[in-house]
Design a protein around this motif. Structure first.
Motif, PDB file in Angstrom:
ATOM      1  N   PHE A  13      32.574 -71.180 -27.159  1.00  0.00           N
ATOM      2  CA  PHE A  13      31.217 -70.775 -27.513  1.00  0.00           C
ATOM      3  C   PHE A  13      30.376 -71.922 -28.071  1.00  0.00           C
ATOM      4  O   PHE A  13      29.185 -72.019 -27.782  1.00  0.00           O
ATOM      5  N   HIS A  14      30.985 -72.789 -28.867  1.00  0.00           N
ATOM      6  CA  HIS A  14      30.196 -73.772 -29.617  1.00  0.00           C
ATOM      7  C   HIS A  14      30.604 -75.225 -29.392  1.00  0.00           C
ATOM      8  O   HIS A  14      29.938 -76.124 -29.911  1.00  0.00           O
ATOM      9  N   GLY A  15      31.680 -75.460 -28.656  1.00  0.00           N
ATOM     10  CA  GLY A  15      32.130 -76.832 -28.458  1.00  0.00           C
ATOM     11  C   GLY A  15      33.018 -77.309 -29.602  1.00  0.00           C
ATOM     12  O   GLY A  15      33.457 -76.509 -30.449  1.00  0.00           O
ATOM     13  N   TYR A  16      33.245 -78.607 -29.657  1.00  0.00           N
ATOM     14  CA  TYR A  16      34.171 -79.185 -30.630  1.00  0.00           C
ATOM     15  C   TYR A  16      33.480 -79.562 -31.936  1.00  0.00           C
ATOM     16  O   TYR A  16      32.288 -79.908 -31.951  1.00  0.00           O
ATOM     17  N   GLU A  17      34.259 -79.502 -33.022  1.00  0.00           N
ATOM     18  CA  GLU A  17      33.806 -79.994 -34.326  1.00  0.00           C
ATOM     19  C   GLU A  17      34.989 -80.670 -35.001  1.00  0.00           C
ATOM     20  O   GLU A  17      36.135 -80.283 -34.815  1.00  0.00           O
ATOM     21  N   TYR A  18      34.673 -81.710 -35.794  1.00  0.00           N
ATOM     22  CA  TYR A  18      35.753 -82.463 -36.453  1.00  0.00           C
ATOM     23  C   TYR A  18      35.213 -83.317 -37.597  1.00  0.00           C
ATOM     24  O   TYR A  18      34.178 -83.960 -37.478  1.00  0.00           O
ATOM     25  N   VAL A  19      35.928 -83.298 -38.708  1.00  0.00           N
ATOM     26  CA  VAL A  19      35.739 -84.214 -39.831  1.00  0.00           C
ATOM     27  C   VAL A  19      37.130 -84.555 -40.336  1.00  0.00           C
ATOM     28  O   VAL A  19      37.979 -83.662 -40.464  1.00  0.00           O
ATOM     29  N   ASP A  20      37.391 -85.794 -40.613  1.00  0.00           N
ATOM     30  CA  ASP A  20      38.725 -86.205 -41.059  1.00  0.00           C
ATOM     31  C   ASP A  20      38.895 -85.889 -42.543  1.00  0.00           C
ATOM     32  O   ASP A  20      38.845 -86.762 -43.407  1.00  0.00           O
ATOM     33  N   ASP A  21      39.085 -84.601 -42.825  1.00  0.00           N
ATOM     34  CA  ASP A  21      39.200 -84.148 -44.214  1.00  0.00           C
ATOM     35  C   ASP A  21      40.518 -83.415 -44.482  1.00  0.00           C
ATOM     36  O   ASP A  21      40.688 -82.807 -45.540  1.00  0.00           O
ATOM     37  N   GLY A  22      41.446 -83.470 -43.508  1.00  0.00           N
ATOM     38  CA  GLY A  22      42.726 -82.820 -43.690  1.00  0.00           C
ATOM     39  C   GLY A  22      42.712 -81.324 -43.452  1.00  0.00           C
ATOM     40  O   GLY A  22      43.745 -80.666 -43.608  1.00  0.00           O
ATOM     41  N   LYS A  23      41.561 -80.773 -43.081  1.00  0.00           N
ATOM     42  CA  LYS A  23      41.449 -79.341 -42.824  1.00  0.00           C
ATOM     43  C   LYS A  23      41.565 -79.060 -41.332  1.00  0.00           C
ATOM     44  O   LYS A  23      41.496 -79.970 -40.513  1.00  0.00           O
ATOM     45  N   ALA A  24      41.736 -77.783 -40.988  1.00  0.00           N
ATOM     46  CA  ALA A  24      41.891 -77.402 -39.583  1.00  0.00           C
ATOM     47  C   ALA A  24      40.575 -77.562 -38.833  1.00  0.00           C
ATOM     48  O   ALA A  24      39.530 -77.084 -39.283  1.00  0.00           O
ATOM     49  N   HIS A  25      40.617 -78.251 -37.696  1.00  0.00           N
ATOM     50  CA  HIS A  25      39.447 -78.426 -36.835  1.00  0.00           C
ATOM     51  C   HIS A  25      39.867 -78.218 -35.385  1.00  0.00           C
ATOM     52  O   HIS A  25      40.984 -78.572 -34.990  1.00  0.00           O
ATOM     53  N   ASN A  26      38.957 -77.681 -34.585  1.00  0.00           N
ATOM     54  CA  ASN A  26      39.331 -77.305 -33.228  1.00  0.00           C
ATOM     55  C   ASN A  26      39.504 -78.491 -32.284  1.00  0.00           C
ATOM     56  O   ASN A  26      39.921 -78.308 -31.132  1.00  0.00           O
ATOM     57  N   ILE A  27      39.205 -79.703 -32.724  1.00  0.00           N
ATOM     58  CA  ILE A  27      39.417 -80.888 -31.890  1.00  0.00           C
ATOM     59  C   ILE A  27      40.901 -81.078 -31.576  1.00  0.00           C
ATOM     60  O   ILE A  27      41.266 -81.794 -30.639  1.00  0.00           O
ATOM     61  N   ALA A  28      41.775 -80.432 -32.336  1.00  0.00           N
ATOM     62  CA  ALA A  28      43.219 -80.542 -32.091  1.00  0.00           C
ATOM     63  C   ALA A  28      43.631 -79.878 -30.780  1.00  0.00           C
ATOM     64  O   ALA A  28      44.723 -80.145 -30.277  1.00  0.00           O
ATOM     65  N   PHE A  29      42.765 -79.036 -30.222  1.00  0.00           N
ATOM     66  CA  PHE A  29      43.097 -78.290 -29.011  1.00  0.00           C
ATOM     67  C   PHE A  29      42.463 -78.939 -27.793  1.00  0.00           C
ATOM     68  O   PHE A  29      41.257 -79.148 -27.753  1.00  0.00           O
ATOM     69  N   PHE A  30      43.274 -79.238 -26.803  1.00  0.00           N
ATOM     70  CA  PHE A  30      42.820 -79.979 -25.628  1.00  0.00           C
ATOM     71  C   PHE A  30      41.836 -79.150 -24.805  1.00  0.00           C
ATOM     72  O   PHE A  30      41.831 -77.915 -24.858  1.00  0.00           O
ATOM     73  N   PRO A  31      41.001 -79.789 -23.974  1.00  0.00           N
ATOM     74  CA  PRO A  31      39.783 -79.154 -23.470  1.00  0.00           C
ATOM     75  C   PRO A  31      39.895 -78.281 -22.221  1.00  0.00           C
ATOM     76  O   PRO A  31      39.028 -77.446 -21.994  1.00  0.00           O
ATOM     77  N   LEU A  32      40.931 -78.440 -21.399  1.00  0.00           N
ATOM     78  CA  LEU A  32      40.880 -77.793 -20.086  1.00  0.00           C
ATOM     79  C   LEU A  32      40.909 -76.272 -20.167  1.00  0.00           C
ATOM     80  O   LEU A  32      40.163 -75.592 -19.460  1.00  0.00           O
ATOM     81  N   PHE A  33      41.755 -75.725 -21.024  1.00  0.00           N
ATOM     82  CA  PHE A  33      41.855 -74.266 -21.146  1.00  0.00           C
ATOM     83  C   PHE A  33      40.539 -73.634 -21.617  1.00  0.00           C
ATOM     84  O   PHE A  33      40.029 -72.705 -20.972  1.00  0.00           O
ATOM     85  N   PRO A  34      39.942 -74.094 -22.724  1.00  0.00           N
ATOM     86  CA  PRO A  34      38.662 -73.498 -23.122  1.00  0.00           C
ATOM     87  C   PRO A  34      37.555 -73.736 -22.100  1.00  0.00           C
ATOM     88  O   PRO A  34      36.635 -72.917 -21.976  1.00  0.00           O
ATOM     89  N   LEU A  35      37.647 -74.841 -21.336  1.00  0.00           N
ATOM     90  CA  LEU A  35      36.656 -75.077 -20.286  1.00  0.00           C
ATOM     91  C   LEU A  35      36.772 -74.026 -19.188  1.00  0.00           C
ATOM     92  O   LEU A  35      35.747 -73.492 -18.721  1.00  0.00           O
ATOM     93  N   LEU A  36      37.999 -73.708 -18.774  1.00  0.00           N
ATOM     94  CA  LEU A  36      38.191 -72.663 -17.768  1.00  0.00           C
ATOM     95  C   LEU A  36      37.720 -71.305 -18.279  1.00  0.00           C
ATOM     96  O   LEU A  36      37.130 -70.518 -17.528  1.00  0.00           O
TER      97      LEU A  36
END
Length: 214
Positions: A13-36
């Motif tokens: 729905f919103h694409g990737y987000e990430y900040v190197d703060d030790g918290k959970a961010h969706n950048i950890a999940f690779f792109p092909l599945f959400p793209l499909l």
């Protein structure tokens, strides 16, 4: 449906987000599945239906390709039993929910079959999709290179094996451009585990839950 599915929904729905703060961010999940999933949603399907459909169809595809591959090399009987084992294995559950396992199995089996048949253009194609699907595909390239060396393949096999890493490379470049961190997907995994290696405690807890329940 769990936290992983929520991250795939966020990406779709919103694409990737990430900040190197030790918290959970969706950048950890690779792109092909959400793209499909996003593509399927363009046809009016809900996120839930798109995710389940994508994973189930991919898992079905992996069963079909596995059967064909085994039948080519070992005959119909072994092909049927191998396919049945994969289909009825308890872990096949992960090929039916909003996870990437079905997709990863389909692409990786297709790539390995192409390698076995010395169809190196197909190997490169399926391999690129594999390394764009899951972080576990990081090991795919060196494994193919070792197999090429062990089986004394031609130079084309080595080139195709290296080419399979382009899916990962593309994601690294994306992370670098958008977040100034080429391995942001690795750094983001700190929220799930503090170190690399075998998570024996997590697996033991899961085994107990399977056997005796929560």
């Amino acid at each position: 449906w769990d936290r992983d599915s929520e991250h795939y929904q966020s990406i779709a729905f919103h694409g990737y987000e990430y900040v190197d703060d030790g918290k959970a961010h969706n950048i950890a999940f690779f792109p092909l599945f959400p793209l499909l999933i996003r593509i399927l949603m363009q046809f009016g399907l809900t996120f839930e239906l798109s995710g389940v459909l994508a994973n189930n169809l991919a898992f079905l595809g992996s069963l079909i390709v596995l059967y064909i591959w085994m039948n080519e090399n070992h005959g119909n009987s072994i092909a049927k039993w191998t396919t049945a084992f994969l289909a009825w294995c308890p872990l096949s559950l992960f090929g039916t929910v909003i996870y990437t396992e079905g997709l990863f199995l389909f692409f990786s089996i297709a790539a390995l079959r192409a390698f076995d048949r010395q169809k190196y253009l197909e190997l490169a194609f399926w391999g690129i999709l594999t390394t764009a699907t899951r972080p576990t595909a990081l090991i795919f390239v060196p494994c193919l290179l070792i197999a090429a060396w062990w089986e004394k393949k031609t130079k084309v096999a080595y080139i195709a094996s290296l080419t399979t890493g382009l899916g990962l490379l593309a994601y690294i470049i994306y992370c670098w451009i958008n977040f100034n961190d080429p391995i942001a997907f690795i750094h983001a995994q700190k929220a799930w585990r503090t170190s690399f290696g075998f998570n024996s405690f997590g697996w033991w807890r899961m085994l107990k839950q399977v056997v005796v329940g929560s």
